[in-house]
Scaffold this motif. Structure first.
Motif, PDB file in Angstrom:
ATOM      1  N   ASP A 395       5.943   6.099  -4.487  1.00 18.13           N
ATOM      2  CA  ASP A 395       4.679   6.318  -3.497  1.00 18.13           C
ATOM      3  C   ASP A 395       3.230   6.653  -3.949  1.00 18.13           C
ATOM      4  OD1 ASP A 395       5.295   8.319  -5.118  1.00 18.13           O
ATOM      5  OD2 ASP A 395       5.807   9.814  -3.418  1.00 18.13           O
ATOM      6  N   VAL A 405      -3.630   6.741  -4.966  1.00 16.03           N
ATOM      7  CA  VAL A 405      -3.088   6.716  -3.544  1.00 16.03           C
ATOM      8  C   VAL A 405      -1.863   7.032  -3.432  1.00 16.03           C
ATOM      9  CG1 VAL A 405      -2.664   5.485  -1.454  1.00 16.03           C
ATOM     10  CG2 VAL A 405      -4.946   5.143  -2.495  1.00 16.03           C
ATOM     11  N   GLN A 406      -1.430   7.977  -2.644  1.00 21.90           N
ATOM     12  CA  GLN A 406      -0.010   8.416  -2.390  1.00 21.90           C
ATOM     13  C   GLN A 406       0.505   7.974  -0.897  1.00 21.90           C
ATOM     14  OE1 GLN A 406       1.048  12.488  -1.784  1.00 21.90           O
ATOM     15  NE2 GLN A 406       3.325  12.196  -2.384  1.00 21.90           N
ATOM     16  N   TYR A 407       1.749   7.500  -0.705  1.00 25.27           N
ATOM     17  CA  TYR A 407       2.174   6.953   0.611  1.00 25.27           C
ATOM     18  C   TYR A 407       3.261   8.036   0.756  1.00 25.27           C
ATOM     19  CZ  TYR A 407      -0.488   2.932  -0.953  1.00 25.27           C
ATOM     20  OH  TYR A 407      -1.505   1.893  -1.058  1.00 25.27           O
ATOM     21  N   GLU A 411       5.789   4.341   2.460  1.00 24.93           N
ATOM     22  CA  GLU A 411       5.273   2.950   2.878  1.00 24.93           C
ATOM     23  C   GLU A 411       5.851   1.773   2.165  1.00 24.93           C
ATOM     24  OE1 GLU A 411       3.820   2.150   5.954  1.00 24.93           O
ATOM     25  OE2 GLU A 411       4.168   4.272   6.470  1.00 24.93           O
ATOM     26  N   GLU A 422      -5.527  -4.354   2.119  1.00 25.02           N
ATOM     27  CA  GLU A 422      -5.732  -3.899   2.997  1.00 25.02           C
ATOM     28  C   GLU A 422      -6.771  -3.954   3.759  1.00 25.02           C
ATOM     29  OE1 GLU A 422      -5.239   0.872   4.722  1.00 25.02           O
ATOM     30  OE2 GLU A 422      -5.134   0.441   2.495  1.00 25.02           O
ATOM     31  N   LEU A 449      -3.989   1.097   6.820  1.00 25.86           N
ATOM     32  CA  LEU A 449      -3.206   2.304   7.421  1.00 25.86           C
ATOM     33  C   LEU A 449      -4.110   3.562   7.612  1.00 25.86           C
ATOM     34  CD1 LEU A 449      -1.025   2.243   4.018  1.00 25.86           C
ATOM     35  CD2 LEU A 449      -0.373   1.262   6.414  1.00 25.86           C
ATOM     36  N   GLN A 454      -0.590   7.930   6.571  1.00 30.15           N
ATOM     37  CA  GLN A 454       0.115   6.853   6.089  1.00 30.15           C
ATOM     38  C   GLN A 454      -0.476   6.765   4.564  1.00 30.15           C
ATOM     39  OE1 GLN A 454      -0.871   3.918   9.023  1.00 30.15           O
ATOM     40  NE2 GLN A 454       1.286   3.645   9.222  1.00 30.15           N
ATOM     41  N   LYS A 455      -1.594   7.316   4.366  1.00 29.43           N
ATOM     42  CA  LYS A 455      -2.061   6.956   3.076  1.00 29.43           C
ATOM     43  C   LYS A 455      -2.936   8.295   2.715  1.00 29.43           C
ATOM     44  CE  LYS A 455      -5.599   4.024   1.147  1.00 29.43           C
ATOM     45  NZ  LYS A 455      -6.411   2.493   1.188  1.00 29.43           N
ATOM     46  N   GLN A 457      -5.621   9.335   0.029  1.00 31.59           N
ATOM     47  CA  GLN A 457      -6.411   8.788  -1.179  1.00 31.59           C
ATOM     48  C   GLN A 457      -7.384   9.684  -1.811  1.00 31.59           C
ATOM     49  OE1 GLN A 457     -10.091   6.611   0.465  1.00 31.59           O
ATOM     50  NE2 GLN A 457      -9.178   4.725  -0.592  1.00 31.59           N
TER      51      GLN A 457
END
Length: 499
Positions: A395, A405-407, A411, A422, A449, A454-455, A457
């Motif tokens: 993630d 970035v963490q998902y 995701e 993206e 996203l 969902q993301k 940042q």
């Protein structure tokens, strides 16, 4: 069951439940950036095997410099030291997967006055392998650069130009034009600026326009003659650029040009990322991306220079003038290098910088929140690692020099394809065109996203050279519901350097 044994069993069950609950909370919490590694079969991915998650430990850090950041306390804070290890034969990958979390659990800082802080959880240094890179400026004497600009705009750009031009033996000529508003620069002012830039290690010459009162577009095209007139025996490539063009790596430029014979006629450039602009202006090298003329082609354009001038009195941009001269007097066609970026797209450019693709050039950095000089500072430590991506767990992805970035919704585990950029930018479509806008330049790509859902940042806000290497600071400013800002800090140094 005896009472004592019952008490022991109950206590063990309570302890086990507490541990499981704690692991669950850590895995779900945003600042911890935790996750498990999932296998992938993508060819752009390099897997790092045998790297185990290291335990956290207390550490001491001076964080007084945080007071310079525009953030509101309290904040959540985490840091990690990264040691770069050049590895012979290793190639730069779009994504490298590390079987380890990047940060330990974050710690809350109440106020910036906590300058000497004992961080309760701090991970040991992480060693990352990178391709071997030169530790001294490369010899780029085969290249000559040219731009037309005002003295004021040159002053704004000189620091950024020094990042890639200084001490490389490449020459640069700048035609100093009169600003649309204000007074023309004096000879003394021009001489002073030239001296300052030369003292910074740049082989640069500032000149007046060939024709008094000529427009910017005329001065831009005149660079063909200015540079060719001042060529040396070493001059093989003549590069036209804007004053907000940035080249992240001279080594990468030399490698790109090494594919071509400079004695032949080559016109190398990048087109606009927007298909609309290509349709309007033509299949040409757009000036902000950098236009590379081989010695063979520059000789022809210099010979045809005077007649080209008379034929293009109504031509718009300087790069359009170059195109008209090339198409009108040679059989040469554009050689498109996708790494040269005009950056004509607008909006959020995260999709470009988080794509894992290494840019040969960037443009329009003056008009947005993209400090290319700070972003590229990491190149001093690990070569062409700018925007290189490392994935930690399932993630968390570091796009070096731009973001962490963490998902949070997993995701990546749900099939997010990191080969695809993206689509965070604004796209301008052309009616009845099959190309939706950026296929020719940014494909493959995927839908954007939703930020903070969902993301999550963390954008680079600060990068500084320190005694041991480079410090990067990534920040997520929190939410309006009172969630505090999170500050993630990476300390980078080369292997065998003193921490």
């Amino acid at each position: 069951m005896p009472p004592r044994r019952s008490i022991v069993v109950v206590a063990c069950l309570v302890l086990l439940s507490t541990v499981i609950l704690s692991i669950y909370k850590v895995g779900k919490a945003k600042p911890e950036l935790m996750g498990k590694l999932m296998p992938s079969t993508l060819t752009h991915v390099q897997h790092v095997q045998g790297v185990k998650d290291t335990p956290s430990q207390p550490c001491h850090k001076d964080v007084a410099w945080l007071a310079k950041l525009d953030i509101q306390y309290p904040i959540k804070y985490a840091e990690r030291e990264i040691i770069v290890r050049p590895k012979p034969g290793l190639e730069r990958k779009s994504l490298t997967k590390i079987n380890e979390t990047l940060f330990a659990q974050s710690q809350e800082l109440i106020a910036s006055k906590d300058s000497n802080l004992e961080l309760q959880k701090c991970k040991p240094p992480l060693v990352l392998d990178v391709p071997v890179f030169p530790t001294a400026p490369v010899n780029a004497s085969t290249m000559m650069f040219g731009m037309a600009t005002t003295l004021e705009r040159l002053d704004d750009s000189s620091h950024h130009i020094a990042r890639w031009l200084a001490h490389t033996k490449a020459k640069m000529f700048v035609v100093i034009i009169k600003p649309e508003k204000g007074t023309e620069a004096s000879d003394e002012q021009i001489a002073v600026k030239q001296g300052v830039m030369r003292d910074q290690g740049m082989d640069i010459t500032l000149v007046r326009p060939l024709t008094k009162g000529e427009l910017y577009t005329e001065s831009y095209f005149s660079l063909v003659r200015v540079m060719y007139t001042h060529r040396t025996d070493a001059s093989s490539w003549f590069v036209l650029m804007d004053d907000d063009t940035f080249f992240p790596s001279m080594q990468a430029l030399l490698a790109m040009l090494g594919k071509y014979d400079s004695k032949e006629q080559y016109w190398i450039g990048g087109v606009s990322e927007q298909w609309w602009s290509v349709g309007r202006y033509g299949w040409m090298g757009f000036g902000g991306a950098g236009i590379f003329l081989s010695q063979g082609l520059a000789a022809v354009l210099d010979e045809e220079y005077d007649i080209c001038i008379t034929e293009m009195h109504k031509a718009a941009g300087g790069d359009v003038r170059v195109m008209r001269c090339v198409y009108g007097h040679t059989e040469t066609k554009l050689t498109y290098e996708t790494g040269l970026h005009q950056m004509d797209i607008s909006g959020d450019l995260s999709g470009v910088y988080e794509s894992g693709r290494f840019p040969l050039s960037l443009h329009h950095w003056k008009g947005g929140d993209y400090p290319v000089d700070l972003m590229s500072l990491i190149s001093d430590i690990c070569g062409d690692c700018l925007f290189q991506r490392w994935q930690f767990g399932v993630d968390t992805v570091l796009s070096n020099g731009y973001s962490v970035v963490q998902y949070p919704e997993g995701e990546y585990a749900n099939g997010l394809d990191f080969r695809k950029a993206e689509e965070t930018w604004n796209s301008v479509t052309i009616e009845a065109s099959v190309n939706p806008g950026t296929w020719h330049s940014m494909a493959p790509s995927r839908p954007r996203l939703e930020l903070d859902k969902q993301k999550i940042q963390y954008r680079l806000v600060e990068s500084t050279s320190i005694e041991s290497g480079v410090r990067q600071t990534y920040v997520h400013k929190g939410k309006e519901d009172g969630e505090p800002a999170t500050v993630l800090v990476l300390y980078w140094r080369r292997e065998n350097s003193t921490p």
